[in-house]
Write an enzyme that holds these catalytic residues in place. Sequence first.
Site, mmCIF file in Angstrom:
data_model
loop_
_atom_site.group_PDB
_atom_site.id
_atom_site.type_symbol
_atom_site.label_atom_id
_atom_site.label_comp_id
_atom_site.label_asym_id
_atom_site.label_seq_id
_atom_site.Cartn_x
_atom_site.Cartn_y
_atom_site.Cartn_z
ATOM 1 N N THR A 1 2.456 2.452 -8.213
ATOM 2 C CA THR A 1 2.914 1.919 -6.924
ATOM 3 C C THR A 1 4.295 2.467 -6.594
ATOM 4 O OG1 THR A 1 3.737 -0.079 -8.053
ATOM 5 C CG2 THR A 1 1.553 -0.223 -7.037
ATOM 6 N N ARG B 1 5.662 6.463 -6.369
ATOM 7 C CA ARG B 1 5.551 7.602 -5.461
ATOM 8 C C ARG B 1 4.397 8.478 -5.929
ATOM 9 N NH1 ARG B 1 8.002 4.957 -2.636
ATOM 10 N NH2 ARG B 1 10.044 5.247 -1.669
ATOM 11 N N ASP C 1 -1.614 3.110 -5.308
ATOM 12 C CA ASP C 1 -1.209 2.757 -3.941
ATOM 13 C C ASP C 1 -0.542 3.931 -3.251
ATOM 14 O OD1 ASP C 1 -0.797 0.902 -1.741
ATOM 15 O OD2 ASP C 1 1.322 0.855 -2.320
ATOM 16 N N GLU D 1 -0.271 11.912 1.858
ATOM 17 C CA GLU D 1 -0.648 10.684 2.552
ATOM 18 C C GLU D 1 -0.671 10.923 4.064
ATOM 19 O OE1 GLU D 1 2.117 7.685 1.238
ATOM 20 O OE2 GLU D 1 1.348 7.699 -0.809
ATOM 21 N N HIS E 1 -0.795 2.871 0.490
ATOM 22 C CA HIS E 1 0.662 2.677 0.436
ATOM 23 C C HIS E 1 1.068 1.357 1.112
ATOM 24 C CE1 HIS E 1 4.579 5.193 -0.029
ATOM 25 N NE2 HIS E 1 4.799 3.917 -0.285
ATOM 26 N N ILE E 2 0.481 0.277 0.617
ATOM 27 C CA ILE E 2 0.716 -1.042 1.217
ATOM 28 C C ILE E 2 1.540 -1.954 0.310
ATOM 29 C CG2 ILE E 2 -1.357 -0.957 2.657
ATOM 30 C CD1 ILE E 2 -2.723 -2.778 0.540
ATOM 31 N N GLY E 3 2.188 -1.371 -0.708
ATOM 32 C CA GLY E 3 2.924 -2.207 -1.648
ATOM 33 C C GLY E 3 3.889 -3.174 -0.993
#
Length: 314
Positions: A231, A233, A257, A262, A281-283
């Site tokens: 989570t 990079r 994530d 992206e 990428h919703i952390g």
Amino acid sequence: MACCFITQPIDERAVAFLHDHGVDVRYASHASMESVMAEIGDAQAVITRDLGLNAEAIRVASALRIIASHGAGTNTIAISEANARGIVVTRTPSANSRSVAELTMGLMLAAARRLCDADRAVRTGEWDFRYHCGGLELHGRTLGLVGFGAVAQDVARIAGQGFGMRVYAWSPSVPDHVFSDLNVQRIRDLPALVRASDILSLHRPSDPGTPPVFNARFAEALRPKTILINTSRGSAIDSQAFLDALEDGRIGAAGLDVLPLEPPPATDPLLTCDRIVLSPHIGGATAEALFRTAMTCARQVLDVLSGREPPHRL
């Protein structure tokens, strides 16, 4: 009136805060660097999310005084160009750490219990999936944290206190007392941490030009069927080393994530591997975290425009 240019939507309460303190706010018409360059004009401040701000956009913005990163990372901002022009760059460490930590645990559970496969099985009538799902219990497992900043520390609290996991961590910079305060065993050698862990979670920052922490040497030290969570990079993982470890069984499952590109191209082999749980990428994408992050950005914009030193300047 001072102007803050915002590249992508942020919590409206932060926008209202800026307005209430005499700062005009303009949004980019599209979340693209081309729109930013055409529209940034004489803005003195920028708040940017994952779009960042490249060197060319910084050069166009002749009045710019601060670039506020809506997040802990600044890898999409041309830091050297900003420094050369005397522009302050800020970030928001810890504002979303709890949310990222909770997603880390969610991905860990999803990978360990094959939740995505289980969901598909129910929807396609494969009820017997429960007889061969092969899920793993987290209690008593060894969790290795690669990096021990704010997110990893929150993960340690949840995993150790909530799930009864043994938590080890590696960090070259965090003081010893932080480990002992959280009842986490410090491992000073990264390969030793990898060898000792059933589950590994990556939490090291990754800047442009920084080599991936997960490389071939890292992969060689993995236990068979290790669960890997990232989570941090996408650039923290060398894609080929990761795919090789998946293929030979050193990685049994993964939860990602973040990805090297992206959004990922349709041909990315990660998209077709059913042992990987993916999220876009919703952390930090919870209402609470987005509010804290936006308000931290807004306060630091106001600090710089008012001649004060912001608390989270690079």
